[in-house]
Every structure is written in C-alpha cells, then in structure tokens.
Design a protein around this motif. Sequence first.
Motif, PDB file in Angstrom:
ATOM      1  N   TYR A 139       0.827  -1.220   0.000  1.00  0.00           N
ATOM      2  CA  TYR A 139       0.000   0.000   0.000  1.00  0.00           C
ATOM      3  C   TYR A 139       0.850   1.255   0.000  1.00  0.00           C
ATOM      4  O   TYR A 139       0.487   2.253  -0.608  1.00  0.00           O
ATOM      5  CB  TYR A 139      -0.985   0.007   1.193  1.00  0.00           C
ATOM      6  N   SER A 140       1.987   1.212   0.696  1.00  0.00           N
ATOM      7  CA  SER A 140       2.792   2.444   0.709  1.00  0.00           C
ATOM      8  C   SER A 140       3.429   2.646  -0.661  1.00  0.00           C
ATOM      9  O   SER A 140       3.502   3.774  -1.151  1.00  0.00           O
ATOM     10  CB  SER A 140       3.794   2.451   1.854  1.00  0.00           C
ATOM     11  N   GLN A 141       3.848   1.556  -1.328  1.00  0.00           N
ATOM     12  CA  GLN A 141       4.458   1.721  -2.660  1.00  0.00           C
ATOM     13  C   GLN A 141       3.427   2.104  -3.711  1.00  0.00           C
ATOM     14  O   GLN A 141       3.652   2.981  -4.534  1.00  0.00           O
ATOM     15  CB  GLN A 141       5.119   0.416  -3.089  1.00  0.00           C
ATOM     16  N   ARG A 142       2.299   1.423  -3.719  1.00  0.00           N
ATOM     17  CA  ARG A 142       1.337   1.617  -4.821  1.00  0.00           C
ATOM     18  C   ARG A 142       0.417   2.804  -4.600  1.00  0.00           C
ATOM     19  O   ARG A 142      -0.061   3.414  -5.558  1.00  0.00           O
ATOM     20  CB  ARG A 142       0.494   0.357  -5.020  1.00  0.00           C
ATOM     21  N   HIS A 143       0.111   3.098  -3.341  1.00  0.00           N
ATOM     22  CA  HIS A 143      -0.924   4.114  -3.071  1.00  0.00           C
ATOM     23  C   HIS A 143      -0.467   5.199  -2.103  1.00  0.00           C
ATOM     24  O   HIS A 143      -1.286   6.009  -1.670  1.00  0.00           O
ATOM     25  CB  HIS A 143      -2.184   3.429  -2.521  1.00  0.00           C
ATOM     26  N   LYS A 144       0.815   5.172  -1.743  1.00  0.00           N
ATOM     27  CA  LYS A 144       1.347   6.155  -0.789  1.00  0.00           C
ATOM     28  C   LYS A 144       0.493   6.222   0.482  1.00  0.00           C
ATOM     29  O   LYS A 144       0.256   7.289   1.052  1.00  0.00           O
ATOM     30  CB  LYS A 144       1.435   7.548  -1.440  1.00  0.00           C
ATOM     31  N   ALA A 185      -5.691   5.413  -1.356  1.00  0.00           N
ATOM     32  CA  ALA A 185      -4.991   6.579  -1.903  1.00  0.00           C
ATOM     33  C   ALA A 185      -5.719   7.890  -1.609  1.00  0.00           C
ATOM     34  O   ALA A 185      -5.197   8.964  -1.865  1.00  0.00           O
ATOM     35  CB  ALA A 185      -4.827   6.402  -3.414  1.00  0.00           C
TER      36      ALA A 185
END
Length: 389
Positions: free
Chosen positions: A77-82, A217
């Motif tokens: 989630y942090s990589q794909r959606h910050k 996101a």
Amino acid sequence: MEGKPISKLPDLGTTIFTEMTALANRHGALNLAQGFPDIPPPEGLVEAAISALQEGIHQYAPMAGRPDLRAWICSHYSQRHKAVYDAESECTIGAGASSLIFAAIQALVHPGDQVVVQSPAYDLYGPAVQLAGGQLVEVPLLDASGNWDLDGLLGACHAGVRMVILNTPHNPTGTTCPTGFMDALAQHLEGSDTLVLSDEVYGPMVHDGRKEVSLAACPSLRNRGLAFGSFGKLLQVTGWKIGWAVGPAALTAELRKVHQYDVFSTGAPLQAALAHFLPTKEGVAHLDGLASMYQAKRDRLLAGLAGTPWRFTPAQGGFFQVLDARDIVPGDDGHWARTWTRTHGLATIPLSAFCTPPTPQVRLCFAKEDATLDAAAACLRDIATDHGN
Ligand code: PMP
Ligand code: GLN
C-alpha cells in the motif's frame, strides 16, 4: 415437522457460481463461469508452499495473520498508493477477501442501518447486510452512457447512512472506478460517520493504461474505510483462500472481534509461502506483469468475436468480460447461460444473477489459458451461427 429451521435468508439459494460450475462439470463444458484461472500459479510460489509444509508449518497462524505477510501487504500500500498502514494494528489476513468483507459487515452494520451498494453488485454484499439486520439501498452503478454514476451514489449517501460498499475493478461489469470519483465521495461524506468498504480484489488488474484506484490513496476515505484484497486473484490460487483487509486501527479492532470467532486464523503454510515468494524477483515480476497478462487475455477473447453479432465494451479492469447477446437471442440470460452450457459446451454467468433485470447479457472469466479462450470464442461463434446469424 420438529426441528424445522426458520431461515434467516429465506429467499436465497445456492450461488450461481456453484450452480454453473456443477452444470459445466456435468456436461463437460468449458467453464468460463465461476471466476477462477486455469493458468498455473508462479512456480516459485508452489515451491515455497511445498517447502513450508516440509519445514513443518502446520499449526495456527496468528489471528491477524503472519507478521511478515502483513508487513508485505502494508509495504504494497505504501508503494502503490502512498498510504501508510500499521502492520500490527491496521492489517488483517483472513480466509479470502470474502471472510473479511463478511466479518466487517457483521461487525459494523447494526440492525436498521442503511448500507448503500452500487448495482449490479457482487453477490456476497446483500446477504451479509441482511444477516446483520441492515437495509440494503441499491443505486445504479452506471448511468445511461455507461459511466460510473456519481450523482446516483451521492444522492443516496445522506448523513444517516452507515456504510457505502464500493468494488473496483468491478465484478461483474469489468468497469473501474473513475479518477476523482473517490475524492468526490470523500468530500460528500465530510462531517458524517458513514463508513466505506472498498472491495479491491482485482486491484492491480487495470487495462489500456488506466491507473489502479484504491480507497487507500484517498486520505479521507482511508480514515473512514477498509480496503480488501485477495492473493487468490493476484497469484492464480483462488483455492488457497487467503485475503486481507487494511483500515484504521479502530475499524480493524471491530473487524477482528468477528474474524477471531468466524475464521480466527487461516492457511499457515500458505501464508508462509506467500510471505517468502512475494518479495522475490519472480514475485515482483509476476505482480508487475499481471495487468498486461490479463489485458492480452481479454484482447485474445474479443479478437475471436470480431465480425460476430456479440456486442461488448472491453473490460476496463479485472478478469471478467460482459457479452451482450441482444442481436442473437431474445430475453432471459439465465435460460441461455444454462442452455448454452448443455448445447454448446460453454458455461457463463447470467448477469441477472447480480440483481439486474433479465437482459441477454452473460459474464465470462478470461483468466484462462489461450487455448481455453480460443475454444470459448469458437463456442461463442457457433452460438451466434446456430441462432441464425
Ligand atoms: N469480491 C469480489 C468482487 C470477488 O469477485 C470475489 C471473488 N472471488 C471476492 C470478493 C472474494 O475473494 P476471495 O476468493 O479472496 O474470498
Ligand atoms: N468471485 C467468484 C466470481 O465472481 C466466485 C467465487 C465463488 O464461487 N463464491 O466468479
């Protein structure tokens, strides 16, 4: 009769997915009905599962799921959606996304609560809301032009609504949530206590250059909602039934109160295999290639229908394609889906199973080997020809 049950779901039968798979098996038909791939999972994943069993991982996984797998989900989630989720208190692993969506609805919907759902909808939400004593409020997913109907959804979301359920990429329509839609919903919900569940089990499978959309996101929806994912979909292992939910600690705590009694803990060796495989080079490459693999599958199926009277709008995401037979046959899709399984050896899902009025539309799963897709396209061409086209 003594011991007669008083059904809590008197109007419900067996799901259409179970019915059509049984019918396909009985008639030796190609099964593009129930949504499961016939493409094998990545080899490294299967090897990791074998190793996990050989290493002796046979006992309960932690209730919330293995910490290393939860850490992977949160980093995803942090990589794909910050979006930042705490693996300890904001992420839960369950028996497929289904078990967690069901648990969330039981945990968060109170008797009499309104729950807004876009229709057609995946078949799990309605009965889950009904069991929780909630009141389902259905709004059309699409407007007359075939776009997601924002005004329709917002019109139903007044301050007293307990929950809104979204699903993108969408099953069964193959549409995706448009950019800006979640932000508009977030703005509309400001100042209310409405919760949002976002079923994103086909998340990264978005086609034709579209961007993946997630509740995570959108900061204000992230704070009032849960997002759900499924390793079954991402890795061609639907039978493993390992899924997840992420959401703020307060919502996660309520979700876990149900999860700890209905599922508690699931698939320890399979969780170990996933945690081992996903960070590997093969794992990363698999996820990176997922959208293009499914786009090519969709295109192969649709190319096989060129020049036929089957009507379609190419799926925007996920691995389902809706086909419209209105230029081929009249009326009842339930009748035709069952008939074509017997007469033409191809099983599909009638769209009316998702609470739409009967129109001659069927849903096909294109998560299949190329040979299966080619054989299905041949059946579809035969259907059109045999009905006089
Ligand atoms: N949501 C949707 C929209 C689905 O299509 C499915 C189908 N499998 C699920 C949830 C359930 O996922 P899982 O198999 O991980 O329980
Ligand atoms: N999600 C799958 C589908 O839409 C079905 C899962 C099931 O059979 N319950 O086809």
